[in-house]
Design an enzyme around this catalytic site. Structure first.
Site, PDB file in Angstrom:
ATOM      1  N   ARG A  29      -0.432  -3.890 -16.092  1.00 34.06           N
ATOM      2  CA  ARG A  29      -1.213  -3.189 -17.089  1.00 34.06           C
ATOM      3  C   ARG A  29      -2.487  -2.664 -16.444  1.00 34.06           C
ATOM      4  O   ARG A  29      -2.928  -3.164 -15.407  1.00 34.06           O
ATOM      5  CB  ARG A  29      -1.563  -4.106 -18.267  1.00 34.06           C
ATOM      6  CG  ARG A  29      -2.366  -5.340 -17.884  1.00 34.06           C
ATOM      7  CD  ARG A  29      -2.545  -6.260 -19.076  1.00 34.06           C
ATOM      8  NE  ARG A  29      -3.326  -7.440 -18.748  1.00 34.06           N
ATOM      9  CZ  ARG A  29      -3.485  -8.480 -19.572  1.00 34.06           C
ATOM     10  NH1 ARG A  29      -2.926  -8.444 -20.773  1.00 34.06           N
ATOM     11  NH2 ARG A  29      -4.194  -9.525 -19.206  1.00 34.06           N
ATOM     12  N   ASP A  58       0.455   2.871  13.146  1.00 29.44           N
ATOM     13  CA  ASP A  58      -0.879   2.925  12.542  1.00 29.44           C
ATOM     14  C   ASP A  58      -1.307   1.567  12.001  1.00 29.44           C
ATOM     15  O   ASP A  58      -2.470   1.187  12.107  1.00 29.44           O
ATOM     16  CB  ASP A  58      -0.900   3.961  11.418  1.00 29.44           C
ATOM     17  CG  ASP A  58      -1.046   5.376  11.956  1.00 29.44           C
ATOM     18  OD1 ASP A  58      -1.076   5.549  13.188  1.00 29.44           O
ATOM     19  OD2 ASP A  58      -1.114   6.321  11.136  1.00 29.44           O
ATOM     20  N   GLY A  59      -0.368   0.824  11.410  1.00 27.65           N
ATOM     21  CA  GLY A  59      -0.699  -0.485  10.853  1.00 27.65           C
ATOM     22  C   GLY A  59      -1.165  -1.452  11.925  1.00 27.65           C
ATOM     23  O   GLY A  59      -2.155  -2.176  11.747  1.00 27.65           O
ATOM     24  N   SER A 108      -5.104   7.084  -0.052  1.00 23.22           N
ATOM     25  CA  SER A 108      -5.921   8.016  -0.828  1.00 23.22           C
ATOM     26  C   SER A 108      -5.208   9.343  -1.012  1.00 23.22           C
ATOM     27  O   SER A 108      -5.234   9.943  -2.103  1.00 23.22           O
ATOM     28  CB  SER A 108      -7.273   8.233  -0.135  1.00 23.22           C
ATOM     29  OG  SER A 108      -8.069   9.152  -0.844  1.00 23.22           O
ATOM     30  N   LEU A 109      -4.547   9.830   0.023  1.00 18.02           N
ATOM     31  CA  LEU A 109      -3.795  11.082  -0.067  1.00 18.02           C
ATOM     32  C   LEU A 109      -2.653  10.959  -1.073  1.00 18.02           C
ATOM     33  O   LEU A 109      -2.420  11.868  -1.880  1.00 18.02           O
ATOM     34  CB  LEU A 109      -3.238  11.446   1.314  1.00 18.02           C
ATOM     35  CG  LEU A 109      -2.335  12.681   1.378  1.00 18.02           C
ATOM     36  CD1 LEU A 109      -3.106  13.932   0.973  1.00 18.02           C
ATOM     37  CD2 LEU A 109      -1.751  12.840   2.777  1.00 18.02           C
ATOM     38  N   SER A 110      -1.955   9.832  -1.049  1.00 16.30           N
ATOM     39  CA  SER A 110      -0.848   9.612  -1.987  1.00 16.30           C
ATOM     40  C   SER A 110      -1.322   9.583  -3.428  1.00 16.30           C
ATOM     41  O   SER A 110      -0.566   9.916  -4.348  1.00 16.30           O
ATOM     42  CB  SER A 110      -0.132   8.297  -1.652  1.00 16.30           C
ATOM     43  OG  SER A 110       0.389   8.314  -0.339  1.00 16.30           O
ATOM     44  N   ASN A 138      -9.471   2.150   7.348  1.00 16.32           N
ATOM     45  CA  ASN A 138      -8.856   3.123   6.447  1.00 16.32           C
ATOM     46  C   ASN A 138      -9.481   3.104   5.057  1.00 16.32           C
ATOM     47  O   ASN A 138     -10.064   4.080   4.616  1.00 16.32           O
ATOM     48  CB  ASN A 138      -7.357   2.866   6.320  1.00 16.32           C
ATOM     49  CG  ASN A 138      -6.523   3.857   7.099  1.00 16.32           C
ATOM     50  OD1 ASN A 138      -7.049   4.644   7.876  1.00 16.32           O
ATOM     51  ND2 ASN A 138      -5.215   3.826   6.894  1.00 16.32           N
ATOM     52  N   ASP A 139      -9.322   1.975   4.362  1.00 20.56           N
ATOM     53  CA  ASP A 139      -9.769   1.942   2.972  1.00 20.56           C
ATOM     54  C   ASP A 139      -9.897   0.522   2.448  1.00 20.56           C
ATOM     55  O   ASP A 139      -9.351  -0.433   3.014  1.00 20.56           O
ATOM     56  CB  ASP A 139      -8.807   2.726   2.063  1.00 20.56           C
ATOM     57  CG  ASP A 139      -7.348   2.318   2.237  1.00 20.56           C
ATOM     58  OD1 ASP A 139      -7.067   1.109   2.313  1.00 20.56           O
ATOM     59  OD2 ASP A 139      -6.481   3.201   2.314  1.00 20.56           O
ATOM     60  N   THR A 164      -5.895  10.310   4.942  1.00 17.01           N
ATOM     61  CA  THR A 164      -4.493  10.702   5.076  1.00 17.01           C
ATOM     62  C   THR A 164      -3.545   9.552   4.748  1.00 17.01           C
ATOM     63  O   THR A 164      -2.345   9.658   4.987  1.00 17.01           O
ATOM     64  CB  THR A 164      -4.213  11.206   6.507  1.00 17.01           C
ATOM     65  OG1 THR A 164      -4.655  10.225   7.456  1.00 17.01           O
ATOM     66  CG2 THR A 164      -4.932  12.517   6.766  1.00 17.01           C
TER      67      THR A 164
END
Length: 286
Positions: free
Chosen positions: A152, A67-68, A185-187, A141-142, A182
């Site tokens: 922090r 996928d990467g 964001s899913l994680s 993807n994102d 998937t």
């Protein structure tokens, strides 16, 4: 299909054994095939894959890796408008549909024109310091806006269509496409969305609040994330990351404006399975 181009991840297929098998099989069936290696990151107009080397009459780009690798290739070649087929040489893959065991049957489907083409929306992010544009990139993807430096939380101010939405004290903010739902964001607790949908998903990372949920927006909305001041009103450092690859540094007061990109990635689909069935199988194997 008659004219193919292969982008090979040299780390996943170091001896190019699989790559050369594909090339030989296609040429044995009277098809043209050219190979381009995906080496380490290139500094310039493209990330890993030089789109100028891809002939304009190419009908399919086969991406070997995972996928990467497919994400990297998609961002480099999306303006060519050529469909991509991912061959997964890694582990869990949602984008790279084909594995080594179904390699030749998948090539037969391509040769016989037995496939579907899915269009996936992409995101464009522009980072500003006041009116100055610091940088821009696209993502399939994102786009993740996170802290940089000390461990922090950072305050993130979120706007939709220039209207203030809310603020999070968090480790970061994920702005995802349905394709990326998937992934990270899913994680982080975000929803799973069918990849052929068109919408944008905002998900905070480890927010310091009890009632935080992901928020879904129409694809045409413009989301702005601003880096807020630190706990003692000092300057915070952040970073905007595109598909976990390229990044643009940010500081307090900087903002990134994220919108639907003008281009879409074309993904070849061979298995004719519904997204629900693919999801069930992938999650079972993970």
């Amino acid at each position: 299909m008659d004219r193919f181009y292969i982008i090979a991840n040299s780390e996943k297929d170091p001896d190019l054994q699989i790559t050369e098998k594909i090339e030989q099989y296609l040429k044995a069936h009277g098809k043209s095939c050219t190979i381009q290696h995906s080496f380490s990151k290139h500094e310039g107009l493209y990330h890993y894959t030089d789109p100028a080397q891809i002939p304009d009459d190419t009908q399919c780009i086969i991406v070997l890796g995972g996928d990467g690798t497919l994400l990297q290739a998609a961002r480099d070649v999306v303006h060519k408008g050529i469909p991509l087929l991912g061959i997964n040489l890694g582990h869990l893959g949602f984008l790279a549909e084909v594995d080594q065991y179904s390699l030749y049957s998948s090539l037969d489907q391509l040769i016989a024109d037995d496939y579907e083409v899915e269009e996936r929306m992409m995101l464009e992010g522009r980072v500003y310091r006041g009116q100055q544009l610091l940088g821009t990139d696209i993502a399939l993807n994102d786009i993740v806006i996170g802290r940089d430096g000390h461990l922090r939380v950072v305050r993130f101010k979120n706007y939709v269509n220039e209207v203030y939405l809310n603020s999070y004290n968090a480790d970061g903010i994920i702005i995802s496409t349905p394709t990326g739902s998937t992934g990270y964001s899913l994680s982080a607790g975000g929803p799973i969305v069918s990849p052929n949908a068109e919408m944008t998903i905002l998900t905070p990372i480890a927010p310091h609040t009890l009632n935080t949920r992901s928020i879904i927006f129409p694809a045409e909305d413009v989301i702005t994330v601003e880096i807020g001041k630190g706990r003692h009103c000092d300057c915070e450092k952040g970073i905007a990351s595109f598909d976990g690859d390229t990044s643009i540094p940010m500081v307090t007061g900087d903002c990134i404006r994220i919108r639907q990109a003008d281009v879409k990635t074309k993904i070849l689909k061979l298995n004719h399975l519904s997204f629900v069935e693919v999801l069930r199988r992938k999650m079972r194997d993970s």
